[in-house]
Design an enzyme around this catalytic site. Structure first.
Site, PDB file in Angstrom:
ATOM      1  N   ASP A 188       0.857  -1.182   0.000  1.00  0.00           N
ATOM      2  CA  ASP A 188       0.000   0.000   0.000  1.00  0.00           C
ATOM      3  C   ASP A 188       0.899   1.241   0.000  1.00  0.00           C
ATOM      4  OD1 ASP A 188       0.939   0.342   2.621  1.00  0.00           O
ATOM      5  OD2 ASP A 188      -0.906  -0.417   3.530  1.00  0.00           O
ATOM      6  N   SER A 189       0.308   2.412   0.098  1.00  0.00           N
ATOM      7  CA  SER A 189       1.092   3.643  -0.004  1.00  0.00           C
ATOM      8  C   SER A 189       2.095   3.774   1.146  1.00  0.00           C
ATOM      9  CB  SER A 189       0.177   4.867  -0.057  1.00  0.00           C
ATOM     10  OG  SER A 189      -0.667   4.903   1.073  1.00  0.00           O
TER      11      SER A 189
END
Length: 74
Positions: free
Chosen positions: A34-35
């Site tokens: 994910d980010s």
């Protein structure tokens, strides 16, 4: 040389076997990054390779090969 170190960092951060990380490995899809994972990964690369990675470059990185090429160019 760069690929091996990149792979080592990825394996440590995502707890995966080295054999499962290739130049074609998609960071977001294959490793489910994910980010926040991406930011941590970039920080590790910046520390290891003494480079600066702009936020705009993070969005363009898709595969391990993209990471290796970016590091080689900078």
């Amino acid at each position: 040389m760069i690929f091996e170190k990149v792979r080592e960092i990825i394996c440590e951060q995502f707890d995966v076997d080295e054999e499962s990380v290739t130049l074609d490995t998609d960071i977001r899809e294959d490793l489910d990054a994910d980010s926040l994972d991406m930011v941590d990964l970039v920080m590790s690369f910046e520390d290891e390779f003494k480079i600066e990675v702009p936020d705009s470059a993070i969005e363009t990185v898709k595969t391990v090969d993209d990471i290796v090429k970016f590091i080689e160019e900078h």
